[in-house]
Design a protein around this motif. Structure first.
Motif, PDB file in Angstrom:
ATOM      1  N   ILE A  89       0.840  -1.191   0.000  1.00 47.01           N
ATOM      2  CA  ILE A  89       0.000   0.000   0.000  1.00 47.01           C
ATOM      3  C   ILE A  89       0.878   1.245   0.000  1.00 47.01           C
ATOM      4  CG2 ILE A  89      -1.685   1.316   1.329  1.00 47.01           C
ATOM      5  CD1 ILE A  89      -2.775  -1.359   2.335  1.00 47.01           C
ATOM      6  N   ILE A  90       1.899   1.252   0.820  1.00 42.20           N
ATOM      7  CA  ILE A  90       2.792   2.410   0.877  1.00 42.20           C
ATOM      8  C   ILE A  90       3.529   2.574  -0.446  1.00 42.20           C
ATOM      9  CG2 ILE A  90       4.904   3.292   1.941  1.00 42.20           C
ATOM     10  CD1 ILE A  90       3.921   2.188   4.573  1.00 42.20           C
ATOM     11  N   ASP A  91       3.958   1.451  -1.014  1.00 42.28           N
ATOM     12  CA  ASP A  91       4.664   1.501  -2.299  1.00 42.28           C
ATOM     13  C   ASP A  91       3.819   2.133  -3.381  1.00 42.28           C
ATOM     14  OD1 ASP A  91       7.038   0.587  -1.653  1.00 42.28           O
ATOM     15  OD2 ASP A  91       6.877  -1.407  -2.569  1.00 42.28           O
ATOM     16  N   SER A  92       2.539   1.729  -3.446  1.00 46.92           N
ATOM     17  CA  SER A  92       1.737   2.161  -4.573  1.00 46.92           C
ATOM     18  C   SER A  92       1.168   3.560  -4.356  1.00 46.92           C
ATOM     19  CB  SER A  92       0.598   1.176  -4.820  1.00 46.92           C
ATOM     20  OG  SER A  92      -0.188   1.088  -3.666  1.00 46.92           O
ATOM     21  N   LEU A  93       1.117   4.025  -3.112  1.00 41.62           N
ATOM     22  CA  LEU A  93       0.531   5.343  -2.873  1.00 41.62           C
ATOM     23  C   LEU A  93       1.581   6.443  -2.848  1.00 41.62           C
ATOM     24  CD1 LEU A  93      -2.214   4.789  -0.178  1.00 41.62           C
ATOM     25  CD2 LEU A  93      -2.450   5.025  -2.641  1.00 41.62           C
ATOM     26  N   GLY A  94       2.678   6.198  -2.169  1.00 38.16           N
ATOM     27  CA  GLY A  94       3.608   7.281  -1.918  1.00 38.16           C
ATOM     28  C   GLY A  94       4.517   7.553  -3.106  1.00 38.16           C
ATOM     29  N   ASP A  95       4.797   8.849  -3.342  1.00 36.23           N
ATOM     30  CA  ASP A  95       5.802   9.207  -4.332  1.00 36.23           C
ATOM     31  C   ASP A  95       7.117   9.368  -3.605  1.00 36.23           C
ATOM     32  OD1 ASP A  95       4.772   9.176  -6.846  1.00 36.23           O
ATOM     33  OD2 ASP A  95       3.704  11.068  -6.565  1.00 36.23           O
ATOM     34  N   LEU A  96       7.720   8.249  -3.308  1.00 34.77           N
ATOM     35  CA  LEU A  96       8.951   8.336  -2.534  1.00 34.77           C
ATOM     36  C   LEU A  96      10.121   8.656  -3.453  1.00 34.77           C
ATOM     37  CD1 LEU A  96       8.481   5.260  -0.228  1.00 34.77           C
ATOM     38  CD2 LEU A  96       8.244   7.657   0.366  1.00 34.77           C
ATOM     39  N   PRO A  97      11.051   9.475  -2.974  1.00 37.77           N
ATOM     40  CA  PRO A  97      12.263   9.714  -3.768  1.00 37.77           C
ATOM     41  C   PRO A  97      13.040   8.410  -3.930  1.00 37.77           C
ATOM     42  CG  PRO A  97      12.501  10.599  -1.547  1.00 37.77           C
ATOM     43  CD  PRO A  97      11.066  10.212  -1.701  1.00 37.77           C
ATOM     44  N   ASP A  98      13.770   8.341  -5.022  1.00 36.05           N
ATOM     45  CA  ASP A  98      14.530   7.112  -5.282  1.00 36.05           C
ATOM     46  C   ASP A  98      15.495   6.832  -4.137  1.00 36.05           C
ATOM     47  OD1 ASP A  98      13.293   6.595  -7.573  1.00 36.05           O
ATOM     48  OD2 ASP A  98      14.808   7.543  -8.883  1.00 36.05           O
ATOM     49  N   GLY A  99      15.512   5.618  -3.743  1.00 30.00           N
ATOM     50  CA  GLY A  99      16.480   5.236  -2.726  1.00 30.00           C
ATOM     51  C   GLY A  99      15.942   5.321  -1.318  1.00 30.00           C
ATOM     52  N   ALA A 100      14.749   5.954  -1.171  1.00 34.30           N
ATOM     53  CA  ALA A 100      14.186   6.022   0.178  1.00 34.30           C
ATOM     54  C   ALA A 100      13.702   4.635   0.574  1.00 34.30           C
ATOM     55  CB  ALA A 100      13.026   7.005   0.221  1.00 34.30           C
ATOM     56  N   VAL A 101      14.108   4.207   1.711  1.00 39.88           N
ATOM     57  CA  VAL A 101      13.721   2.882   2.167  1.00 39.88           C
ATOM     58  C   VAL A 101      12.955   3.018   3.479  1.00 39.88           C
ATOM     59  CG1 VAL A 101      14.539   0.608   2.862  1.00 39.88           C
ATOM     60  CG2 VAL A 101      15.759   1.879   1.087  1.00 39.88           C
ATOM     61  N   ILE A 102      11.768   2.455   3.500  1.00 35.86           N
ATOM     62  CA  ILE A 102      11.027   2.443   4.765  1.00 35.86           C
ATOM     63  C   ILE A 102      11.055   1.021   5.291  1.00 35.86           C
ATOM     64  CG2 ILE A 102       8.829   2.866   5.891  1.00 35.86           C
ATOM     65  CD1 ILE A 102       8.143   4.793   3.721  1.00 35.86           C
ATOM     66  N   GLU A 103      11.628   0.888   6.422  1.00 34.19           N
ATOM     67  CA  GLU A 103      11.659  -0.439   7.027  1.00 34.19           C
ATOM     68  C   GLU A 103      10.486  -0.560   7.977  1.00 34.19           C
ATOM     69  OE1 GLU A 103      13.520  -3.183   6.960  1.00 34.19           O
ATOM     70  OE2 GLU A 103      14.808  -2.566   5.287  1.00 34.19           O
ATOM     71  N   LEU A 104       9.498  -1.369   7.600  1.00 27.63           N
ATOM     72  CA  LEU A 104       8.383  -1.584   8.507  1.00 27.63           C
ATOM     73  C   LEU A 104       8.608  -2.899   9.229  1.00 27.63           C
ATOM     74  CD1 LEU A 104       5.259  -0.644   6.421  1.00 27.63           C
ATOM     75  CD2 LEU A 104       6.203   0.550   8.369  1.00 27.63           C
ATOM     76  N   PRO A 105       8.561  -2.859  10.540  1.00 19.32           N
ATOM     77  CA  PRO A 105       8.653  -4.137  11.233  1.00 19.32           C
ATOM     78  C   PRO A 105       7.409  -4.956  10.934  1.00 19.32           C
ATOM     79  CG  PRO A 105       8.115  -2.364  12.756  1.00 19.32           C
ATOM     80  CD  PRO A 105       8.395  -1.721  11.431  1.00 19.32           C
ATOM     81  N   VAL A 106       7.585  -6.199  10.591  1.00 16.63           N
ATOM     82  CA  VAL A 106       6.433  -7.048  10.316  1.00 16.63           C
ATOM     83  C   VAL A 106       5.763  -7.369  11.650  1.00 16.63           C
ATOM     84  CG1 VAL A 106       5.658  -9.234   9.353  1.00 16.63           C
ATOM     85  CG2 VAL A 106       7.591  -8.030   8.331  1.00 16.63           C
ATOM     86  N   PRO A 107       4.463  -7.010  11.782  1.00 15.34           N
ATOM     87  CA  PRO A 107       3.821  -7.288  13.066  1.00 15.34           C
ATOM     88  C   PRO A 107       3.673  -8.790  13.269  1.00 15.34           C
ATOM     89  CG  PRO A 107       2.240  -6.494  11.477  1.00 15.34           C
ATOM     90  CD  PRO A 107       3.578  -6.370  10.834  1.00 15.34           C
ATOM     91  N   SER A 108       3.707  -9.198  14.514  1.00 10.58           N
ATOM     92  CA  SER A 108       3.528 -10.619  14.775  1.00 10.58           C
ATOM     93  C   SER A 108       2.051 -10.962  14.698  1.00 10.58           C
ATOM     94  CB  SER A 108       4.071 -10.951  16.168  1.00 10.58           C
ATOM     95  OG  SER A 108       3.226 -10.406  17.135  1.00 10.58           O
ATOM     96  N   ALA A 109       1.761 -12.238  14.559  1.00 16.79           N
ATOM     97  CA  ALA A 109       0.373 -12.681  14.441  1.00 16.79           C
ATOM     98  C   ALA A 109      -0.438 -12.233  15.648  1.00 16.79           C
ATOM     99  CB  ALA A 109       0.335 -14.200  14.300  1.00 16.79           C
ATOM    100  N   GLU A 110       0.189 -12.315  16.828  1.00 15.41           N
ATOM    101  CA  GLU A 110      -0.530 -11.944  18.044  1.00 15.41           C
ATOM    102  C   GLU A 110      -0.900 -10.465  18.027  1.00 15.41           C
ATOM    103  OE1 GLU A 110       2.304 -13.689  18.099  1.00 15.41           O
ATOM    104  OE2 GLU A 110       1.672 -15.632  18.904  1.00 15.41           O
ATOM    105  N   GLU A 111       0.046  -9.641  17.579  1.00 20.52           N
ATOM    106  CA  GLU A 111      -0.228  -8.210  17.549  1.00 20.52           C
ATOM    107  C   GLU A 111      -1.399  -7.889  16.628  1.00 20.52           C
ATOM    108  OE1 GLU A 111       4.334  -6.663  18.387  1.00 20.52           O
ATOM    109  OE2 GLU A 111       3.501  -6.622  16.362  1.00 20.52           O
ATOM    110  N   VAL A 112      -1.456  -8.611  15.507  1.00 23.95           N
ATOM    111  CA  VAL A 112      -2.530  -8.326  14.553  1.00 23.95           C
ATOM    112  C   VAL A 112      -3.885  -8.713  15.138  1.00 23.95           C
ATOM    113  CG1 VAL A 112      -3.403  -8.816  12.260  1.00 23.95           C
ATOM    114  CG2 VAL A 112      -0.965  -8.619  12.625  1.00 23.95           C
TER     115      VAL A 112
END
Lengths: 69, 258
Positions: B45-68
């Motif tokens: 979702i973030i990839d397809s929506l945001g116009d991120l500058p080249d090289g910008a990396v967003i590291e999202l921690p993958v939530p655990s099953a319990e957290e979800v």
């Protein structure tokens, strides 16, 4: 990511059931709206609300739109 | 007892006629299922929506099953409560307004049976919808993330369901003396929000508060240390439900059709 790059084959089986039940909700609201005699307010407004307000529209119709008396 | 069953049947029939048996479960499913799906697709979702500058990396921690799964429950604590209050704010007040309550109570029907049958009907709808919704969410978490033991799911289901029942009983209570469904909805929502905010900010002193059941349900999912306050909160919720129900019967009897 371009739309063509999205891996639809993975996404569809996961998201399709959700879209389906959302459509069921919408369809039931519309069918009831067509068949019901009187609603709170003009009918065409409710059609717009149900069709264009996602999820909340049909709920609003069932809670407020249908007359209880 | 026979009379009570008749009243309950009438209640269930009415809920079928105004489509509550369809829209309430569907809404409960949608509320709960959105959480695992958006959590799973967040990077896309973030990839397809945001116009991120080249090289910008967003590291999202993958939530655990319990957290979800816990996040699904927290969705119930906002939208779910709203749906419960909206769907039950007119159960007595609406009938009193339209005169149906008068038609029924003219006959030798006990006030206790009248109120408790309404409450039982609403409870049945709530628990069935809540079970379907939460179960679907659990299933999706199992597919997209990781399987959570069924026993954790069931424990958190019952503990959090108690809080939902408490909210429903608050709505029934306000129904017993208010005439307008709108006022019932508003007051119930205000009362619930005050409960949540107070027991959230002063959580140290309100460990027994029914509003804390959400955090206890989460500890069951996270398999964290279970404090003994769980039982205090459970006992207080059950007795609170019984007291509110008794109170609404008493008030309803006195107010009658006024």
């Amino acid at each position: 990511m371009e739309l063509s790059q999205v891996n639809w084959e993975v996404i569809i089986p996961i998201v399709a059931p959700i879209i389906l039940i959302q459509l069921i909700l919408l369809a039931i609201a519309i069918i009831d709206l067509v068949r019901i005699e009187k609603v709170n307010g003009p009918k065409w407004v409710w059609i717009l609300v149900i069709l264009f307000v996602n999820i909340v529209g049909p709920i609003l119709y069932f809670v407020i739109g249908r007359r209880n008396d | 007892m026979k009379q009570w069953m008749t009243l309950l049947n009438k209640e269930l029939l009415e809920m079928t006629r105004n489509f509550k048996w369809i829209w309430v479960p569907i809404v409960f499913i949608l509320i709960a299922v959105m959480e695992p799906i958006t959590a799973y697709y967040m990077p896309q979702i973030i990839d397809s929506l945001g116009d991120l500058p080249d090289g910008a990396v967003i590291e999202l921690p993958v939530p655990s099953a319990e957290e979800v799964l816990v996040a699904s429950l927290s969705q119930y604590n906002t939208l779910g409560l709203l749906v419960i209050i909206l769907s039950s704010m007119g159960i007595i007040a609406g009938e009193r307004k339209s005169g149906v309550a008068g038609l029924i109570l003219v006959k030798p029907v006990s006030y206790t049976a009248f109120v408790t049958a309404k409450w039982a009907g609403a409870m049945l709808l709530l628990w069935i919808s809540y079970f379907i919704g939460y179960f679907v969410s659990w299933y999706y978490v199992g597919i997209l993330f990781d399987t959570i033991p069924f026993i954790d799911f069931i424990q958190s289901f019952f503990i959090y369901g108690l809080w939902l029942s408490f909210v429903l009983t608050i709505t029934v209570f306000f129904n017993s003396f208010l005439k307008s469904p709108g006022a019932v909805g508003f007051l119930s929502f205000a009362a619930v929000i005050v409960l949540i905010v107070i027991s959230g900010t002063f959580s140290k002193w309100f460990e027994w508060s029914p509003a804390q059941l959400l955090s206890y349900a989460s500890t069951f999912i996270m398999s964290g240390p279970i404090s003994s306050d769980v039982w205090a909160a459970i006992i207080l919720s059950v007795s609170g439900i019984i007291m509110l129900l008794g109170g609404s019967i008493a008030i309803f009897r006195r107010k009658e059709l006024a």
